[in-house]
Motif scaffolding. Structure first.
Motif, short mmCIF file in Angstrom:
data_model
loop_
_atom_site.label_atom_id
_atom_site.label_comp_id
_atom_site.label_asym_id
_atom_site.label_seq_id
_atom_site.Cartn_x
_atom_site.Cartn_y
_atom_site.Cartn_z
N GLY A 1 0.69 -1.25 0.12
CA GLY A 1 0.23 0.05 -0.04
C GLY A 1 0.89 1.44 0.03
N GLN A 2 2.29 1.32 -0.07
CA GLN A 2 3.11 2.20 -0.09
C GLN A 2 2.92 2.94 -1.67
N VAL A 3 2.71 4.40 -1.63
CA VAL A 3 3.08 4.78 -2.79
C VAL A 3 4.10 5.04 -3.36
N LEU A 4 4.21 4.48 -4.76
CA LEU A 4 5.69 4.45 -5.27
C LEU A 4 6.29 5.75 -5.75
N ASP A 5 7.47 5.72 -5.97
CA ASP A 5 8.01 7.02 -6.20
C ASP A 5 7.74 7.71 -7.79
N MET A 6 7.44 8.84 -7.70
CA MET A 6 6.82 9.53 -9.05
C MET A 6 7.71 10.70 -9.25
N GLY A 7 8.73 10.60 -10.11
CA GLY A 7 9.45 11.82 -10.52
C GLY A 7 10.66 12.01 -9.63
N ARG A 8 11.85 12.29 -10.46
CA ARG A 8 13.04 12.62 -9.63
C ARG A 8 13.71 13.89 -10.35
N GLN A 9 13.27 14.37 -11.49
CA GLN A 9 13.88 15.23 -12.21
C GLN A 9 13.71 16.88 -11.78
N ARG A 10 12.59 16.96 -11.25
CA ARG A 10 12.14 18.22 -10.87
C ARG A 10 12.57 18.89 -9.57
N ARG A 11 12.83 20.07 -9.33
CA ARG A 11 12.86 20.63 -7.99
C ARG A 11 11.83 20.85 -7.16
N LEU A 12 10.76 21.26 -7.83
CA LEU A 12 9.57 21.65 -7.29
C LEU A 12 8.52 20.26 -7.09
N VAL A 13 8.03 20.23 -6.00
CA VAL A 13 7.22 18.89 -5.72
C VAL A 13 5.81 19.14 -6.12
N THR A 14 5.41 18.74 -7.20
CA THR A 14 3.97 19.26 -7.89
C THR A 14 3.55 17.90 -8.62
N GLY A 15 2.19 18.05 -8.98
CA GLY A 15 1.48 17.16 -9.81
C GLY A 15 1.72 16.03 -8.90
N PRO A 16 1.71 14.48 -9.81
CA PRO A 16 1.78 13.40 -9.05
C PRO A 16 2.40 13.17 -7.98
N LEU A 17 3.61 13.73 -7.99
CA LEU A 17 4.68 13.63 -6.74
C LEU A 17 4.00 14.11 -5.55
N ARG A 18 3.53 15.36 -5.50
CA ARG A 18 2.89 15.89 -4.36
C ARG A 18 1.69 15.28 -3.85
N ARG A 19 0.92 14.61 -4.93
CA ARG A 19 -0.23 13.71 -4.30
C ARG A 19 0.12 12.53 -3.73
N ALA A 20 1.31 12.11 -4.26
CA ALA A 20 1.80 10.82 -3.67
C ALA A 20 2.36 11.41 -2.03
N LEU A 21 2.90 12.60 -1.94
CA LEU A 21 3.28 12.85 -0.68
C LEU A 21 2.15 13.03 0.38
N VAL A 22 1.13 13.46 0.06
CA VAL A 22 -0.08 13.87 0.61
C VAL A 22 -0.70 12.51 1.07
N LEU A 23 -0.84 11.47 0.29
CA LEU A 23 -1.28 10.27 0.47
C LEU A 23 -0.35 9.65 1.52
N ARG A 24 0.96 9.67 1.69
CA ARG A 24 1.72 9.17 2.70
C ARG A 24 1.68 9.91 3.94
N ASP A 25 1.92 11.32 3.96
CA ASP A 25 2.07 12.03 5.18
C ASP A 25 0.57 12.58 5.78
N GLY A 26 -0.21 12.93 4.86
CA GLY A 26 -1.60 13.27 5.37
C GLY A 26 -1.67 14.58 5.95
N GLY A 27 -0.51 15.17 6.11
CA GLY A 27 -0.53 16.66 6.55
C GLY A 27 0.91 17.10 7.21
N CYS A 28 1.01 18.13 7.74
CA CYS A 28 2.49 18.29 8.35
C CYS A 28 2.73 17.19 9.14
#
Length: 416
Positions: free
Chosen positions: A309-336
């Motif tokens: 159930g762990q969100v797989l890594d999405m994108g390593r080339q950009r400095r800004l965490v946006t799009g699919p990578l940010r959504r993956a981060l939200v799913l993992r951390d849930g907030g601060c």
């Protein structure tokens, strides 16, 4: 002071084990009065401690964004109760000593003390300290007969009793002070309950209250003679309608680089077979029917999950965490992710665990969600952040705060 409080705690513990059923009605009432008086006296000590801690900046030094947030975590209080406690401490700090003495003597309650302090501050500003001293005596006397709500109403005309010659001019100042209090006390609290439900509570100022009524009242009217919903259920459905209308306008501010949206995680095959339940990115579960209904008029945002159930890594080339990578981060951390913080994802930015300038990649295993306060705190303090063995963020406190430096985690956003 600590020794005396320990002795008082022991005495109260003895009373807690006493069989109240054996007491007469007269004695039961005496017990009620005594416990209430003791409660107010203890509150006076607690408020003094809160004010001193707030003045020293203890909460911020220990990583909290405010004294209220620190109290909520330390004492396990509702955040609104923590804010009231800090506000009361600040009010009593500048109030005449008579107010604090009345609270310490058990003559007034915490809420009554707040009303008296606020009223006296207004009187002092408009009529001077001598008149304010007279007002304190009258208000403390009234507190023996009136609850805080009635006491505040009576307080608006206190000058009619202690200084009628300036009452009219001061009435305008009182109205302005009440408007300032309304602005200070405005808040809305959203609390998670079991089963994915939310509880809303709060206080709206006059303008926001008028706006809410103007929007909610027409939508919460019965839809017809067959409408069996209660009044509260109709208001609930009206609020949901308002949120749907707001989402459809396309004018909401962006959310961490993405437009405002609902993100639903579900199994595609289950969705196609009308059997798959789902979950919002804020952790609330949805029935299969709800998932399919949302899919009718919302974009499907896929998130690739691993076997655990762990969100797989999405994108390593950009400095800004946006799009699919940010959504993956939200799913993992849930907030601060900082321990004790309850800030939701929309208030958070992605922090590179290993800084981008130091060669750190923009990836899920090098990112963590942090609110603005804790993002700054991590950069400016000795706290360290890392991912644990299960891929979840954990924070190592500085040695001065915890000599053993035991890693800490945020438990407010846990979904399991």
């Amino acid at each position: 002071m600590i020794d005396e409080l320990v002795r008082a705690d022991s005495a109260v513990a003895t009373c807690a084990d006493a069989p109240v059923w054996a007491l007469s009605e007269h004695d039961l009432i005496a017990v009620l009065d005594a416990t209430h008086r003791l409660q107010q006296r203890l509150a006076a000590v607690q408020v003094a401690a809160v004010r001193e801690l707030d003045g020293r900046g203890t909460a911020v030094a220990q990583g909290a964004s405010s004294t209220a947030v620190w109290l909520r975590h330390r004492l396990r209080l509702d955040v609104s109760a923590a804010r009231r406690l800090v506000g009361l401490a600040a009010s009593l700090d500048v109030a005449p000593p008579t107010v604090r003495e009345a609270l310490a003597d058990g003559a007034v309650s915490l809420d009554q003390a707040r009303v008296i302090a606020d009223t006296v501050a207004t009187v002092s500003a408009s009529a001077g300290p001598e008149v304010a001293d007279k007002a304190v005596g009258v208000l403390v006397e009234w507190a023996a007969r009136f609850d805080p709500v009635a006491l505040r109403k009576l307080g608006t005309r206190i000058l009619d009793h202690v200084a009628p010659e300036v009452a009219d001019a001061a009435a305008a100042a009182a109205l302005a002070a009440e408007a300032a209090r309304a602005a200070r006390d405005r808040h809305v609290t959203v609390s998670e309950q079991t089963g994915g439900r939310l509880r809303l509570s709060g206080t709206l100022d006059a303008e926001a209250a008028a706006l809410l009524r103007a929007v909610i009242d027409p939508l919460s009217a019965p839809s017809g003679p067959d409408d069996t919903r209660s009044e509260g259920q109709r208001r609930h459905d009206a609020l949901a309608d308002v949120c749907r209308l707001a989402l459809r306008t396309g004018e909401l501010p962006e959310n961490g680089g993405d437009p405002a949206q609902l993100v639903v995680t579900t199994d595609y095959d289950g969705l196609a077979r009308q059997l798959g339940a789902g979950a919002l990115d804020i952790g609330l579960g949805l029935t299969p029917d709800t998932v399919r209904r949302l899919a009718c008029d919302a974009a499907i945002l896929p998130a690739v999950l691993g076997g655990t159930g762990q969100v797989l890594d999405m994108g390593r080339q950009r400095r800004l965490v946006t799009g699919p990578l940010r959504r993956a981060l939200v799913l993992r951390d849930g907030g601060c992710a900082f321990p004790g913080c309850d800030r939701p994802p929309r208030w958070c930015a992605a922090h590179h665990i290993r800084h981008w300038a130091d060669g750190g990649p923009t990836s899920l295993d090098n990112s963590v969600l942090l609110c603005g306060h804790h993002h700054r705190h991590i950069h400016q303090s000795e706290w360290a952040v890392r991912l644990g063995h299960d891929g979840r963020p954990e924070f190592v406190p500085p040695a001065w705060l915890d000599p053993d430096q035991i890693p800490r985690r945020n438990h407010y956003h846990r979904r399991t």
